[in-house]
Design a protein around this motif. Structure first.
Motif, short mmCIF file in Angstrom:
data_model
loop_
_atom_site.label_atom_id
_atom_site.label_comp_id
_atom_site.label_asym_id
_atom_site.label_seq_id
_atom_site.Cartn_x
_atom_site.Cartn_y
_atom_site.Cartn_z
N TRP A 107 81.78 31.81 51.35
CA TRP A 107 80.63 31.56 52.21
C TRP A 107 79.37 32.13 51.55
O TRP A 107 79.42 33.17 50.90
N GLY A 108 78.26 31.44 51.78
CA GLY A 108 76.98 32.00 51.41
C GLY A 108 76.44 32.87 52.53
O GLY A 108 77.08 33.03 53.57
N GLN A 109 75.25 33.43 52.32
CA GLN A 109 74.64 34.30 53.32
C GLN A 109 73.76 33.56 54.30
O GLN A 109 73.30 34.15 55.28
N HIS A 127 87.24 16.00 61.47
CA HIS A 127 86.23 17.01 61.74
C HIS A 127 86.87 18.38 61.70
O HIS A 127 88.02 18.56 62.09
N TRP A 128 86.07 19.38 61.26
CA TRP A 128 86.46 20.76 61.47
C TRP A 128 85.98 21.19 62.85
O TRP A 128 84.89 20.83 63.28
N TYR A 188 74.91 27.84 56.78
CA TYR A 188 75.74 28.43 55.73
C TYR A 188 76.39 27.32 54.92
O TYR A 188 76.82 26.30 55.48
N TRP A 192 80.59 23.53 62.61
CA TRP A 192 80.72 22.81 61.35
C TRP A 192 79.78 21.61 61.34
O TRP A 192 79.61 20.93 62.36
N LYS A 195 74.60 32.18 69.01
CA LYS A 195 75.69 31.25 69.34
C LYS A 195 76.80 31.32 68.30
O LYS A 195 76.75 32.09 67.35
N GLY A 196 77.80 30.47 68.49
CA GLY A 196 78.95 30.45 67.61
C GLY A 196 78.75 29.53 66.42
O GLY A 196 77.70 28.93 66.22
N LEU A 197 79.81 29.43 65.62
CA LEU A 197 79.79 28.60 64.43
C LEU A 197 79.99 27.13 64.79
O LEU A 197 80.82 26.80 65.64
N VAL A 223 77.93 24.73 57.49
CA VAL A 223 78.24 25.22 58.83
C VAL A 223 76.96 25.86 59.36
O VAL A 223 76.25 26.54 58.61
N TYR A 239 88.47 33.64 61.25
CA TYR A 239 87.36 34.24 60.52
C TYR A 239 86.81 35.43 61.30
O TYR A 239 86.79 35.41 62.53
N LEU A 257 87.10 34.76 55.89
CA LEU A 257 88.43 34.30 56.25
C LEU A 257 89.38 35.49 56.27
O LEU A 257 89.50 36.21 55.27
N TYR A 274 81.04 14.11 58.64
CA TYR A 274 79.93 14.74 59.35
C TYR A 274 80.29 15.00 60.80
O TYR A 274 81.06 14.26 61.43
N THR A 275 79.64 16.03 61.37
CA THR A 275 79.76 16.23 62.80
C THR A 275 79.02 15.09 63.51
O THR A 275 78.13 14.46 62.94
N VAL A 276 79.38 14.85 64.75
CA VAL A 276 78.78 13.73 65.49
C VAL A 276 77.27 13.88 65.57
O VAL A 276 76.52 12.91 65.36
N PHE A 291 87.93 27.85 54.55
CA PHE A 291 86.80 28.15 53.70
C PHE A 291 86.98 29.52 53.05
O PHE A 291 86.83 30.56 53.69
N TYR A 342 86.50 33.96 65.05
CA TYR A 342 86.53 32.53 65.34
C TYR A 342 87.83 31.92 64.82
O TYR A 342 88.25 32.20 63.69
N GLN A 360 74.81 28.02 62.66
CA GLN A 360 74.96 28.95 63.77
C GLN A 360 73.60 29.14 64.43
O GLN A 360 72.69 29.75 63.86
N PHE A 382 85.60 24.66 65.40
CA PHE A 382 85.65 26.11 65.60
C PHE A 382 85.81 26.40 67.08
O PHE A 382 85.26 25.68 67.93
N GLY A 383 86.53 27.46 67.38
CA GLY A 383 86.52 27.98 68.73
C GLY A 383 85.16 28.61 69.02
O GLY A 383 84.35 28.83 68.11
N GLY A 384 84.92 28.92 70.29
CA GLY A 384 83.63 29.46 70.69
C GLY A 384 83.35 30.88 70.22
O GLY A 384 82.22 31.35 70.31
N ALA A 393 77.79 36.80 56.86
CA ALA A 393 78.50 35.53 56.86
C ALA A 393 79.94 35.75 57.32
O ALA A 393 80.47 36.86 57.21
N PRO A 394 80.58 34.72 57.83
CA PRO A 394 82.00 34.84 58.20
C PRO A 394 82.86 35.11 56.97
O PRO A 394 82.50 34.78 55.84
#
Lengths: 119, 108
Positions: free
Chosen positions: A109-111, B96-97, A95, A47, A43-45, A37, B35, B45, A60-62, A106, B86, A39, B99-101, B42-43
């Protein structure tokens, strides 16, 4: 205790390549699906990719399909993300994360590791 | 592709209840996860499948949904709850996963 430790980030020129690693400990890595994932700064997360526990399924994401490859080595408790043809908009903290199935949330998570694509 | 819509920000006084929404087409038929991400971290859950809380997450955090909206409710808000939140869904149509904004929770 569970640990996910990412490495391999850094500064790379547009069009370049980078391989990220994520070393896992404290849980049964070979039983978990693993994700990447990202960031972007401020901005936001977003995937990026997931690989099933045995490596047989990958999604995969597009924006990453055709440029990014996720893989894993269960003997080393490590998941990788090979990133090619990098662009400025790939700049982000990356991440890794773990879930019991590819379609479950999930738990771990890593850092994160920072990737900067810049000339 | 599936889209999840969150308000950019929510503000609440300490001790009050915060509600963070996540809108998506027919979201009630999906499993929605939430999250929390504090600055520089990090996020984590906090709610899975709308109702389950992972071990260690306070009971003050709960999820629900109605119609095309999922909601994360944080009761008796504390200063330490201030973070970005999120929502997340597995989009079965595209594998696909999503996420919201993200919503920035400010504790006044």
């Amino acid at each position: 205790q569970v640990q996910l430790v990412e490495s391999g980030g850094g500064v790379v020129q547009p069009g370049g390549s980078l391989r990220l690693s994520c070393a896992a400990s404290g849980f049964t890595f070979s039983a978990y699906a693993m994700h990447w994932v990202r960031q972007a700064p401020g901005k936001g997360l977003e995937w990026v990719a997931v690989i099933s526990y045995d490596g047989s399924s990958k999604y995969y994401t597009v924006s990453g399909k055709g440029r990014f490859t996720i893989s894993r080595d269960n003997s080393k408790n490590t998941v990788y993300l090979q990133m090619n043809s990098l662009r400025a908009d790939d700049t982000a903290v990356y991440y890794c994360g773990g879930s019991r199935l590819t379609t479950e949330p999930f738990d771990y998570w890593g850092q994160g590791t920072l990737v900067t694509v810049s000339s | 592709s599936y889209a999840l819509i969150q308000p950019p920000s929510v503000s609440v006084a300490p001790g009050q209840t915060a509600r963070i929404t996540c809108g998506g087409n027919n979201i009630g038929s999906e499993n929605v996860h939430w999250y929390q991400q504090k600055p520089g971290q990090a996020p984590v859950l906090v709610v899975s499948d709308e109702i389950d809380r992972p071990s260690g997450i306070p009971e003050r955090f709960s999820g629900s949904y109605s119609g095309d909206t999922a909601t994360l409710t944080i009761s008796r808000v504390e200063a330490g709850d201030e973070a970005d939140f999120y929502c997340q869904v597995w989009d079965r149509s595209s594998d696909h996963w999503v996420f919201g904004g993200g919503t920035k929770l400010t504790v006044l």
